[in-house]
Design an enzyme around this catalytic site. Structure first.
Site, short mmCIF file in Angstrom:
data_model
loop_
_atom_site.label_atom_id
_atom_site.label_comp_id
_atom_site.label_asym_id
_atom_site.label_seq_id
_atom_site.Cartn_x
_atom_site.Cartn_y
_atom_site.Cartn_z
N LYS A 20 -0.10 5.39 -5.79
CA LYS A 20 -0.33 4.32 -4.81
C LYS A 20 0.87 4.23 -3.85
O LYS A 20 1.91 4.85 -4.08
CB LYS A 20 -0.54 3.00 -5.57
CG LYS A 20 -1.73 3.03 -6.55
CD LYS A 20 -1.96 1.63 -7.11
CE LYS A 20 -2.68 1.65 -8.43
NZ LYS A 20 -2.85 0.29 -9.00
N TYR A 60 -12.25 0.23 -5.43
CA TYR A 60 -12.06 -0.83 -6.43
C TYR A 60 -13.27 -1.75 -6.54
O TYR A 60 -13.14 -2.90 -6.95
CB TYR A 60 -10.81 -1.65 -6.09
CG TYR A 60 -9.50 -1.00 -6.54
CD1 TYR A 60 -9.32 -0.58 -7.86
CD2 TYR A 60 -8.45 -0.82 -5.66
CE1 TYR A 60 -8.13 -0.01 -8.29
CE2 TYR A 60 -7.24 -0.25 -6.08
CZ TYR A 60 -7.09 0.16 -7.39
OH TYR A 60 -5.91 0.72 -7.82
N PHE A 68 -7.38 -11.10 -7.32
CA PHE A 68 -6.40 -10.22 -6.68
C PHE A 68 -7.04 -9.10 -5.86
O PHE A 68 -6.34 -8.26 -5.28
CB PHE A 68 -5.44 -9.63 -7.73
CG PHE A 68 -6.14 -8.90 -8.85
CD1 PHE A 68 -6.54 -7.58 -8.71
CD2 PHE A 68 -6.41 -9.56 -10.05
CE1 PHE A 68 -7.19 -6.91 -9.73
CE2 PHE A 68 -7.07 -8.89 -11.09
CZ PHE A 68 -7.46 -7.56 -10.92
N ARG A 96 -4.89 8.60 -18.90
CA ARG A 96 -4.66 7.15 -19.04
C ARG A 96 -3.49 6.87 -20.00
O ARG A 96 -2.74 5.93 -19.82
CB ARG A 96 -5.93 6.46 -19.56
CG ARG A 96 -7.11 6.51 -18.63
CD ARG A 96 -7.02 5.48 -17.52
NE ARG A 96 -7.09 4.12 -18.01
CZ ARG A 96 -7.21 3.05 -17.22
NH1 ARG A 96 -7.31 3.20 -15.90
NH2 ARG A 96 -7.26 1.84 -17.73
N THR A 102 -2.21 -1.18 -17.97
CA THR A 102 -2.30 -1.70 -16.59
C THR A 102 -1.06 -2.50 -16.20
O THR A 102 -0.52 -2.33 -15.12
CB THR A 102 -3.57 -2.57 -16.45
OG1 THR A 102 -4.70 -1.77 -16.79
CG2 THR A 102 -3.72 -3.11 -15.05
N ARG A 113 3.95 4.15 -16.19
CA ARG A 113 4.20 2.74 -15.82
C ARG A 113 5.29 2.12 -16.66
O ARG A 113 6.07 1.29 -16.18
CB ARG A 113 2.89 1.94 -15.94
CG ARG A 113 1.88 2.24 -14.83
CD ARG A 113 0.55 1.61 -15.15
NE ARG A 113 -0.43 1.76 -14.07
CZ ARG A 113 -1.73 1.60 -14.24
NH1 ARG A 113 -2.22 1.29 -15.44
NH2 ARG A 113 -2.57 1.74 -13.22
N ASN A 123 2.06 -1.21 -9.82
CA ASN A 123 2.12 -0.34 -11.01
C ASN A 123 1.96 1.15 -10.67
O ASN A 123 1.66 1.96 -11.54
CB ASN A 123 1.14 -0.81 -12.09
CG ASN A 123 -0.31 -0.75 -11.64
OD1 ASN A 123 -0.61 -0.27 -10.54
ND2 ASN A 123 -1.21 -1.20 -12.49
N HIS A 126 -2.89 5.17 -10.18
CA HIS A 126 -4.27 4.92 -10.60
C HIS A 126 -4.78 6.13 -11.37
O HIS A 126 -4.48 7.27 -11.03
CB HIS A 126 -5.18 4.71 -9.38
CG HIS A 126 -6.63 4.73 -9.75
ND1 HIS A 126 -7.29 3.62 -10.23
CD2 HIS A 126 -7.53 5.76 -9.78
CE1 HIS A 126 -8.55 3.96 -10.52
NE2 HIS A 126 -8.72 5.25 -10.26
N GLU A 137 -15.20 8.65 -8.58
CA GLU A 137 -13.96 8.57 -7.79
C GLU A 137 -13.62 9.93 -7.15
O GLU A 137 -13.17 9.98 -6.00
CB GLU A 137 -12.82 8.06 -8.66
CG GLU A 137 -13.00 6.58 -9.01
CD GLU A 137 -12.03 6.02 -10.02
OE1 GLU A 137 -12.12 4.81 -10.31
OE2 GLU A 137 -11.17 6.77 -10.54
P1 GDP Z 1 -6.02 0.15 -14.16
O1 GDP Z 1 -7.30 0.90 -14.40
O2 GDP Z 1 -5.06 0.25 -15.31
O3 GDP Z 1 -5.35 0.52 -12.85
O4 GDP Z 1 -6.38 -1.40 -14.09
P2 GDP Z 1 -7.67 -2.17 -13.49
O5 GDP Z 1 -8.76 -1.20 -13.14
O6 GDP Z 1 -7.99 -3.28 -14.41
O7 GDP Z 1 -7.09 -2.82 -12.16
C1 GDP Z 1 -6.88 -2.03 -11.01
C2 GDP Z 1 -5.57 -2.41 -10.39
O8 GDP Z 1 -5.61 -3.78 -10.00
C3 GDP Z 1 -4.36 -2.33 -11.33
O9 GDP Z 1 -3.83 -1.03 -11.46
C4 GDP Z 1 -3.39 -3.28 -10.66
O10 GDP Z 1 -2.74 -2.64 -9.56
C5 GDP Z 1 -4.31 -4.36 -10.13
N1 GDP Z 1 -4.40 -5.48 -11.05
C6 GDP Z 1 -5.04 -5.54 -12.24
N2 GDP Z 1 -4.87 -6.73 -12.81
C7 GDP Z 1 -4.10 -7.45 -11.95
C8 GDP Z 1 -3.58 -8.78 -11.97
O11 GDP Z 1 -3.78 -9.54 -12.91
N3 GDP Z 1 -2.85 -9.16 -10.89
C9 GDP Z 1 -2.61 -8.32 -9.84
N4 GDP Z 1 -1.84 -8.77 -8.83
N5 GDP Z 1 -3.07 -7.08 -9.79
C10 GDP Z 1 -3.81 -6.65 -10.83
MG MG Z 2 -9.13 0.81 -13.42
#
Ligand code: GDP
Ligand code: MG
Length: 162
Positions: A20, A60, A68, A96, A102, A113, A123, A126, A137
């Site tokens: 990212k 997303y 968010f 992963r 996450t 991370r 973080n 992705h 994707e």
């Molecule tokens: P990932 O698959 O581990 O990337 O997590 P998710 O698919 O659940 O969320 C996608 C992205 O959204 C994450 O990598 C974070 O950048 C962001 N994100 C997820 N949860 C939160 C949150 O609680 N707050 C904020 N600000 N960003 C979040």
């Molecule tokens: Mg995800």
């Protein structure tokens, strides 16, 4: 009975991995790419892109109800993203694992991370979370022509098949 090579070919998977804008800006491209490379996974596509907000929303889309979502899509479209496809046995799930949880505060040390990020909103990376999302994707970010199929010299050493 299947030969080793056939088993190997059947188990090959591809996953979508993106660094990212925060990871790109912090100069972490080579660090992150090298973790996938050293593991033994094979890079089959790579490009630096600035996605539009609409594109980020597509990427997303499953998070559109989350508070968010808008900030996340603004952020993804704010600067360069290094989009990649990595190939290997078990690469979706293990990718992963390499990435970590996450929330970097909950990621184990040794993960990307865990070692390189502090807060969930920044973080740095992705990774697709399963075979269906990986397929979707990859198709969203790359055209079929951009996916390069080749035999890496390393494969016989990584997998032990000829
Ligand atoms: P990932 O698959 O581990 O990337 O997590 P998710 O698919 O659940 O969320 C996608 C992205 O959204 C994450 O990598 C974070 O950048 C962001 N994100 C997820 N949860 C939160 C949150 O609680 N707050 C904020 N600000 N960003 C979040
Ligand atoms: Mg995800």
């Amino acid at each position: 009975m299947l030969q080793d090579q056939e088993v190997h070919a059947a188990e090959m998977e591809r996953t979508f991995i993106a660094i990212k804008p925060d990871g790109v800006q912090r100069g972490l491209i080579s660090e992150i790419v090298s973790r996938f490379e050293r593991k033994g996974f094979k890079l089959v596509a790579i490009k630096l892109v600035v996605p539009s907000k609409e594109f980020a929303q597509k990427h997303y889309h499953d998070l559109k109800e989350r508070p968010f979502f808008s900030g996340l899509c603004d952020f993804l479209s704010s600067g360069p993203v290094l989009a990649m496809v990595w190939e290997g046995e078990g690469v979706i799930k293990y990718g992963r694992k390499l990435i970590g949880a996450t929330d970097p505060a909950k990621s184990e040390p040794g993960t990307i991370r865990g070692d390189l990020a502090v807060v969930v909103g920044r973080n740095i990376i992705h990774g697709s979370d399963g075979p269906e999302t990986a397929k979707d994707e990859i198709a969203l970010w790359f055209t079929p022509k951009e996916l390069v199929s080749y035999t890496s010299n390393e494969e016989k050493w990584v997998y032990g098949v000829n």
